[in-house]
Design an enzyme around this catalytic site. Structure first.
Site, PDB file in Angstrom:
ATOM      1  N   GLU A   1      17.340   1.373 -28.466  1.00 16.74           N
ATOM      2  CA  GLU A   1      17.741   2.187 -29.618  1.00 16.74           C
ATOM      3  C   GLU A   1      17.565   1.409 -30.914  1.00 16.74           C
ATOM      4  O   GLU A   1      17.659   0.185 -30.920  1.00 16.74           O
ATOM      5  CB  GLU A   1      19.237   2.531 -29.478  1.00 16.74           C
ATOM      6  CG  GLU A   1      19.562   3.985 -29.289  1.00 16.74           C
ATOM      7  CD  GLU A   1      19.330   4.876 -30.497  1.00 16.74           C
ATOM      8  OE1 GLU A   1      18.252   4.805 -31.129  1.00 16.74           O
ATOM      9  OE2 GLU A   1      20.225   5.670 -30.791  1.00 16.74           O
ATOM     10  N   ASP A   2      17.365   2.131 -32.001  1.00 16.51           N
ATOM     11  CA  ASP A   2      17.254   1.459 -33.299  1.00 16.51           C
ATOM     12  C   ASP A   2      18.618   0.946 -33.767  1.00 16.51           C
ATOM     13  O   ASP A   2      18.758  -0.197 -34.172  1.00 16.51           O
ATOM     14  CB  ASP A   2      16.603   2.375 -34.352  1.00 16.51           C
ATOM     15  CG  ASP A   2      17.277   3.747 -34.490  1.00 16.51           C
ATOM     16  OD1 ASP A   2      18.234   4.060 -33.740  1.00 16.51           O
ATOM     17  OD2 ASP A   2      16.837   4.524 -35.362  1.00 16.51           O
TER      18      ASP A   2
ATOM     19  N   ASP B   1      14.813   5.917 -40.373  1.00 19.79           N
ATOM     20  CA  ASP B   1      14.207   6.808 -41.358  1.00 19.79           C
ATOM     21  C   ASP B   1      15.151   7.189 -42.471  1.00 19.79           C
ATOM     22  O   ASP B   1      16.379   7.090 -42.364  1.00 19.79           O
ATOM     23  CB  ASP B   1      13.761   8.097 -40.668  1.00 19.79           C
ATOM     24  CG  ASP B   1      14.953   8.951 -40.221  1.00 19.79           C
ATOM     25  OD1 ASP B   1      15.778   8.451 -39.435  1.00 19.79           O
ATOM     26  OD2 ASP B   1      15.061  10.095 -40.683  1.00 19.79           O
TER      27      ASP B   1
ATOM     28  N   GLY C   1      13.453   6.723 -33.719  1.00 21.98           N
ATOM     29  CA  GLY C   1      13.784   5.453 -34.376  1.00 21.98           C
ATOM     30  C   GLY C   1      13.528   4.205 -33.554  1.00 21.98           C
ATOM     31  O   GLY C   1      13.309   3.128 -34.096  1.00 21.98           O
TER      32      GLY C   1
ATOM     33  N   PHE D   1      23.735   2.283 -45.539  1.00 26.09           N
ATOM     34  CA  PHE D   1      22.656   3.085 -44.981  1.00 26.09           C
ATOM     35  C   PHE D   1      21.347   2.322 -45.123  1.00 26.09           C
ATOM     36  O   PHE D   1      20.982   1.901 -46.206  1.00 26.09           O
ATOM     37  CB  PHE D   1      22.576   4.472 -45.622  1.00 26.09           C
ATOM     38  CG  PHE D   1      21.902   5.452 -44.701  1.00 26.09           C
ATOM     39  CD1 PHE D   1      22.599   6.026 -43.648  1.00 26.09           C
ATOM     40  CD2 PHE D   1      20.556   5.763 -44.846  1.00 26.09           C
ATOM     41  CE1 PHE D   1      21.968   6.899 -42.765  1.00 26.09           C
ATOM     42  CE2 PHE D   1      19.916   6.633 -43.967  1.00 26.09           C
ATOM     43  CZ  PHE D   1      20.633   7.204 -42.926  1.00 26.09           C
ATOM     44  N   VAL D   2      20.671   2.135 -44.002  1.00 28.50           N
ATOM     45  CA  VAL D   2      19.459   1.310 -44.004  1.00 28.50           C
ATOM     46  C   VAL D   2      18.235   2.115 -43.560  1.00 28.50           C
ATOM     47  O   VAL D   2      18.370   3.177 -42.943  1.00 28.50           O
ATOM     48  CB  VAL D   2      19.637   0.061 -43.102  1.00 28.50           C
ATOM     49  CG1 VAL D   2      20.657  -0.891 -43.700  1.00 28.50           C
ATOM     50  CG2 VAL D   2      20.038   0.438 -41.674  1.00 28.50           C
TER      51      VAL D   2
ATOM     52  N   ARG E   1       9.775   4.968 -41.667  1.00 29.73           N
ATOM     53  CA  ARG E   1       9.997   4.275 -40.389  1.00 29.73           C
ATOM     54  C   ARG E   1       9.006   3.133 -40.179  1.00 29.73           C
ATOM     55  O   ARG E   1       9.210   2.258 -39.349  1.00 29.73           O
ATOM     56  CB  ARG E   1       9.821   5.248 -39.211  1.00 29.73           C
ATOM     57  CG  ARG E   1      10.827   6.380 -39.158  1.00 29.73           C
ATOM     58  CD  ARG E   1      10.631   7.137 -37.846  1.00 29.73           C
ATOM     59  NE  ARG E   1      11.283   8.431 -37.817  1.00 29.73           N
ATOM     60  CZ  ARG E   1      12.553   8.635 -37.448  1.00 29.73           C
ATOM     61  NH1 ARG E   1      13.307   7.625 -37.096  1.00 29.73           N
ATOM     62  NH2 ARG E   1      13.062   9.849 -37.432  1.00 29.73           N
TER      63      ARG E   1
ATOM     64  N   ASP F   1      25.633   3.392 -34.440  1.00 28.22           N
ATOM     65  CA  ASP F   1      26.427   3.658 -35.642  1.00 28.22           C
ATOM     66  C   ASP F   1      27.805   4.135 -35.180  1.00 28.22           C
ATOM     67  O   ASP F   1      28.673   3.314 -34.880  1.00 28.22           O
ATOM     68  CB  ASP F   1      25.641   4.700 -36.454  1.00 28.22           C
ATOM     69  CG  ASP F   1      26.183   4.958 -37.833  1.00 28.22           C
ATOM     70  OD1 ASP F   1      26.774   4.042 -38.419  1.00 28.22           O
ATOM     71  OD2 ASP F   1      26.014   6.079 -38.345  1.00 28.22           O
TER      72      ASP F   1
ATOM     73  N   LYS G   1      26.312  -1.212 -36.334  1.00 28.90           N
ATOM     74  CA  LYS G   1      27.225  -1.085 -37.477  1.00 28.90           C
ATOM     75  C   LYS G   1      28.627  -0.920 -36.909  1.00 28.90           C
ATOM     76  O   LYS G   1      29.126   0.204 -36.772  1.00 28.90           O
ATOM     77  CB  LYS G   1      26.884   0.200 -38.263  1.00 28.90           C
ATOM     78  CG  LYS G   1      25.903   0.043 -39.386  1.00 28.90           C
ATOM     79  CD  LYS G   1      25.914   1.335 -40.212  1.00 28.90           C
ATOM     80  CE  LYS G   1      24.549   1.703 -40.688  1.00 28.90           C
ATOM     81  NZ  LYS G   1      24.499   3.047 -41.301  1.00 28.90           N
TER      82      LYS G   1
END
Ligand code: IMP
Ligand code: MG
Length: 185
Positions: free
Chosen positions: A102-103, A162, A46, A155-156, A168, A106, A134
């Site tokens: 990092e993407d 992904d 990601g 959720f994105v 992606r 969470d 988040k």
């Protein structure tokens, strides 16, 4: 595979806003690490689009390396708790200035376990750069030194994130309408 237009609820962060923020982060990192050695560690998969764009905006010499950790499997949208390293770094990070790229943070469990592991290898400094946060979902408190955007608990997908390994590549971050999304299996 279903085209994203069918389940895109909204574009949360458009391409222009993403690019502008990534540029700012690159400039900030360039200033903070001036005259210092720097290694960016990208968490696969990601973090890839973010790493590529971020790196282009970092004006100081730097290295990159990659690692993969599995906490979310294909089709799973919850963290399994602890991350397992499935692909380790090639480089020795001892005495290096490291930024983890990092993407999204969470639950925080992935970053927490990666940080714990990397600390044992004694880098000079270890920081976290995340595109998205988040905060409502946090289970493990982790520091985010460089943050792109804080987002609500939705959720994105897109820009590295992904949906069952697809999408992606999209240049924006979109929200999934889970009633309209049909997983392929
Ligand atoms: P954490 O361990 O719960 O912080 O999970 C972080 C990882 O979960 C990220 O690196 C993503 O791969 C994945 N993830 C978390 N939220 C989302 C999302 O909204 N869309 C896509 N992937 C997500
Ligand atoms: Mg993922």
């Amino acid at each position: 595979m279903q085209p994203y237009q069918e389940f895109l609820a909204e574009i949360l962060i458009d391409e222009k806003s993403l690019q502008a923020r990534v540029k700012e982060l690159g400039q900030q990192i360039s200033a903070d690490y001036q005259n210092q050695d720097l290694l960016l560690i990208c968490i696969l998969r990601g973090g890839v689009p973010f790493l590529v764009d971020l790196s282009r905006h970092i004006s100081i010499p730097h290295m990159m390396d990659f690692m993969a950790v599995s906490s979310y499997g294909v089709g799973k949208r919850e963290s399994s708790g602890s991350a397992r390293v499935s692909l380790d770094l090639q480089m020795d990070i001892r005495d290096k200035n490291v930024i983890l790229v990092e993407d999204i943070v969470d639950s925080g469990l992935t970053i927490a376990s990666v940080l714990q592991l990397l600390e044992t290898r004694q880098p000079k400094t270890l920081k976290v750069c995340a595109l998205l946060d988040k905060p409502e979902r946090r289970e493990s408190e982790v520091p985010i030194h460089y943050l792109g955007f804080s987002i609500p608990n939705k959720f994105v997908f897109g820009y590295g994130l992904d949906l069952d390994e697809y999408h992606r590549n999209l240049p924006f971050v979109g929200v999934v309408d889970l009633d309209k999304y049909k997983p392929s299996e």
